[in-house]
Design an enzyme around this catalytic site. Structure first.
Site, short mmCIF file in Angstrom:
data_model
loop_
_atom_site.label_atom_id
_atom_site.label_comp_id
_atom_site.label_asym_id
_atom_site.label_seq_id
_atom_site.Cartn_x
_atom_site.Cartn_y
_atom_site.Cartn_z
N GLU A 277 -0.73 -10.49 3.57
CA GLU A 277 -0.45 -9.58 4.69
C GLU A 277 -0.73 -10.26 6.02
OE1 GLU A 277 -1.29 -5.19 2.71
OE2 GLU A 277 -2.96 -6.34 3.51
N ASP B 230 3.25 -2.48 8.36
CA ASP B 230 2.26 -2.47 7.29
C ASP B 230 1.27 -1.34 7.54
OD1 ASP B 230 0.85 -3.20 5.04
OD2 ASP B 230 0.46 -5.26 5.69
N GLY C 224 0.81 -1.21 0.00
CA GLY C 224 0.00 0.00 0.00
C GLY C 224 0.84 1.25 0.00
#
Length: 236
Positions: free
Chosen positions: A105, A83, A29
């Site tokens: 993830e 993350d 991301g």
């Protein structure tokens, strides 16, 4: 101050957690991309780490930055995962999967001794659900799976619609593992644990974007005039 500036500020705080010799899970991301760029600077300055990327896009970015990589087969236990998140509440429950990498993830995060989330402060919410909850599903029987997911929502006292995700060109999105994404547009999730259990009971569901009891801390950046103020939820 722009959103990219805030993401970079959160990522900069997270980079200070990385120590020489660490085995890192590296997220996917836009905020995770800011972390990768800053980590690359430290690696080129002599930091020795090995990373496990959570997507092919992250793998390419890490290789571009010169970050040494491994797989979970080669390195099944990690020290730290950094993350992003699409939403985080006060109990460090997350919605993730806006980048369609939720399965990898979650696998990487659970393989880590610690998971730290980085985000701009707009991702902090009182109740999860304003961001559509991604659910990764097998392509086989996707129509039946979609109907079963709709039933699971009702059983978990959630209302909303289930929509298959498409890209900007109108093509159905597929994950790196070749699965489809259903986005659950709910508005709010009154009981994330109950919904998680209901979704897990649906054959065809590969993973969902509720990360419950996984994150240890969240680093959140918000604007204060022309400055970024970074706060920490949980314990680093």
């Amino acid at each position: 101050m722009s959103a990219p500036d805030l993401k970079r500020a959160a990522a900069a705080r997270a980079v200070t957690l990385v120590e020489d010799g660490m085995r890192l899970g590296i997220g996917t991301g836009s905020t995770a991309a800011a972390f990768v760029a800053l980590l690359g600077e430290r690696v080129r300055a002599g930091l020795d780490v090995v990373g496990v990327p959570t997507s092919e896009a992250t793998r390419v970015a890490c290789e571009r930055e010169g970050i040494r990589l491994a797989t979970l087969e080669e390195m099944p236990e990690l020290d730290l995962t950094i993350d992003g998140a699409d939403e985080v509440d006060g109990d460090l429950r997350l919605i993730k999967g806006g980048g369609a990498a939720l399965l990898r993830e979650k696998i990487v995060a659970v393989a880590s001794a610690r998971m730290v989330v980085i985000a701009d402060a707009s991702k902090r919410v009182e109740t999860l659900g304003a961001f559509p909850l991604p659910v990764e599903v097998n392509l086989f029987g996707i129509g039946a799976t979609t109907r079963a997911v709709e039933k699971a929502l009702a059983e978990a006292s959630c209302t909303g619609e289930v929509v298959r995700r498409h890209d900007v060109s109108g093509r159905p999105v597929l994950t790196d593992g070749g699965h489809a994404i259903l986005d659950l547009r709910l508005g709010r999730i009154p009981d994330p644990e109950a919904l998680s259990a209901r979704l897990w009971a649906v054959p065809g569901v590969v993973e969902h974007g509720l990360f419950l009891g996984i994150a240890d801390a969240a680093i959140l950046a918000e604007a204060a005039g022309d400055e970024a103020v970074v706060s920490v939820l949980g314990r680093l």
